[in-house]
Motif scaffolding. Structure first.
Motif, PDB file in Angstrom:
ATOM      1  N   ILE A  36       0.845  -1.197   0.000  1.00 33.70           N
ATOM      2  CA  ILE A  36       0.000   0.000   0.000  1.00 33.70           C
ATOM      3  C   ILE A  36       0.881   1.248   0.000  1.00 33.70           C
ATOM      4  O   ILE A  36       0.631   2.197  -0.745  1.00 33.70           O
ATOM      5  N   ALA A  37       1.926   1.242   0.828  1.00 34.21           N
ATOM      6  CA  ALA A  37       2.827   2.395   0.893  1.00 34.21           C
ATOM      7  C   ALA A  37       3.482   2.655  -0.463  1.00 34.21           C
ATOM      8  O   ALA A  37       3.549   3.801  -0.917  1.00 34.21           O
ATOM      9  N   VAL A  38       3.944   1.599  -1.124  1.00 36.25           N
ATOM     10  CA  VAL A  38       4.561   1.764  -2.448  1.00 36.25           C
ATOM     11  C   VAL A  38       3.535   2.305  -3.437  1.00 36.25           C
ATOM     12  O   VAL A  38       3.835   3.191  -4.234  1.00 36.25           O
ATOM     13  N   SER A  39       2.312   1.816  -3.364  1.00 33.92           N
ATOM     14  CA  SER A  39       1.275   2.305  -4.280  1.00 33.92           C
ATOM     15  C   SER A  39       0.956   3.776  -4.039  1.00 33.92           C
ATOM     16  O   SER A  39       0.518   4.472  -4.946  1.00 33.92           O
ATOM     17  N   ARG A  40       1.204   4.250  -2.794  1.00 37.92           N
ATOM     18  CA  ARG A  40       0.961   5.658  -2.453  1.00 37.92           C
ATOM     19  C   ARG A  40       2.187   6.530  -2.679  1.00 37.92           C
ATOM     20  O   ARG A  40       2.166   7.716  -2.404  1.00 37.92           O
ATOM     21  N   GLY A  41       3.305   5.924  -3.138  1.00 36.76           N
ATOM     22  CA  GLY A  41       4.467   6.718  -3.504  1.00 36.76           C
ATOM     23  C   GLY A  41       5.704   6.577  -2.631  1.00 36.76           C
ATOM     24  O   GLY A  41       6.657   7.330  -2.792  1.00 36.76           O
ATOM     25  N   ALA A  42       5.727   5.632  -1.709  1.00 31.64           N
ATOM     26  CA  ALA A  42       6.913   5.455  -0.863  1.00 31.64           C
ATOM     27  C   ALA A  42       8.135   5.179  -1.736  1.00 31.64           C
ATOM     28  O   ALA A  42       8.099   4.325  -2.610  1.00 31.64           O
ATOM     29  N   ASP A  55       6.304  -8.430  -5.599  1.00 35.68           N
ATOM     30  CA  ASP A  55       5.048  -7.679  -5.585  1.00 35.68           C
ATOM     31  C   ASP A  55       5.299  -6.174  -5.664  1.00 35.68           C
ATOM     32  O   ASP A  55       4.529  -5.452  -6.294  1.00 35.68           O
ATOM     33  N   ILE A  56       6.372  -5.686  -5.030  1.00 35.63           N
ATOM     34  CA  ILE A  56       6.710  -4.268  -5.117  1.00 35.63           C
ATOM     35  C   ILE A  56       6.958  -3.879  -6.569  1.00 35.63           C
ATOM     36  O   ILE A  56       6.485  -2.837  -7.034  1.00 35.63           O
ATOM     37  N   LYS A  57       7.692  -4.707  -7.300  1.00 35.57           N
ATOM     38  CA  LYS A  57       7.949  -4.417  -8.710  1.00 35.57           C
ATOM     39  C   LYS A  57       6.651  -4.349  -9.504  1.00 35.57           C
ATOM     40  O   LYS A  57       6.498  -3.478 -10.382  1.00 35.57           O
ATOM     41  N   LYS A  58       5.710  -5.239  -9.204  1.00 33.53           N
ATOM     42  CA  LYS A  58       4.416  -5.216  -9.901  1.00 33.53           C
ATOM     43  C   LYS A  58       3.665  -3.923  -9.594  1.00 33.53           C
ATOM     44  O   LYS A  58       3.101  -3.286 -10.486  1.00 33.53           O
ATOM     45  N   VAL A  59       3.648  -3.527  -8.325  1.00 33.36           N
ATOM     46  CA  VAL A  59       2.945  -2.306  -7.910  1.00 33.36           C
ATOM     47  C   VAL A  59       3.577  -1.085  -8.567  1.00 33.36           C
ATOM     48  O   VAL A  59       2.887  -0.191  -9.046  1.00 33.36           O
ATOM     49  N   GLU A  60       4.910  -1.042  -8.607  1.00 33.51           N
ATOM     50  CA  GLU A  60       5.590   0.094  -9.237  1.00 33.51           C
ATOM     51  C   GLU A  60       5.225   0.222 -10.702  1.00 33.51           C
ATOM     52  O   GLU A  60       5.085   1.340 -11.210  1.00 33.51           O
ATOM     53  N   HIS A  61       5.047  -0.876 -11.378  1.00 30.52           N
ATOM     54  CA  HIS A  61       4.660  -0.838 -12.808  1.00 30.52           C
ATOM     55  C   HIS A  61       3.218  -0.378 -12.993  1.00 30.52           C
ATOM     56  O   HIS A  61       2.862   0.100 -14.057  1.00 30.52           O
ATOM     57  N   MET A  62       2.405  -0.526 -11.961  1.00 40.62           N
ATOM     58  CA  MET A  62       1.000  -0.115 -12.058  1.00 40.62           C
ATOM     59  C   MET A  62       0.815   1.369 -11.753  1.00 40.62           C
ATOM     60  O   MET A  62      -0.243   1.917 -12.040  1.00 40.62           O
TER      61      MET A  62
END
Length: 76
Positions: free
Chosen positions: A31-37, A68-75
């Motif tokens: 969630i944090a990565v999706s919000r820009g961490a 999963d972080i890599k997937k979120v960053e691509h989204m």
């Protein structure tokens, strides 16, 4: 279940320090990565006898979190 409240920091660089229990699938980190961490910290335990094992990822969970972080960053 307690879900993290992660604010929107706009364009500022910020990081997230996760202390959620092992087995939570690192949801707060994702969630944090999706919000820009820009940086995340997650405890890692090499054995169940590690003092911090209760709130640390094991090798399998940590590896999955990285994928999963890599997937979120691509989204984003």
């Amino acid at each position: 279940i307690v879900l993290p409240r992660i604010p929107d920091y706009g364009n500022s660089l910020w990081g997230w320090s996760s202390h959620y229990p092992k087995g939570d699938r690192c949801l707060d980190v994702l969630i944090a990565v999706s919000r820009g961490a820009a940086v995340v910290e997650r405890h890692y335990a090499t054995s169940e006898s590690d003092f911090e094992a209760g709130w640390s990822s094991d090798t399998q969970e940590f590896t999955q979190m990285a994928k999963d972080i890599k997937k979120v960053e691509h989204m984003r």
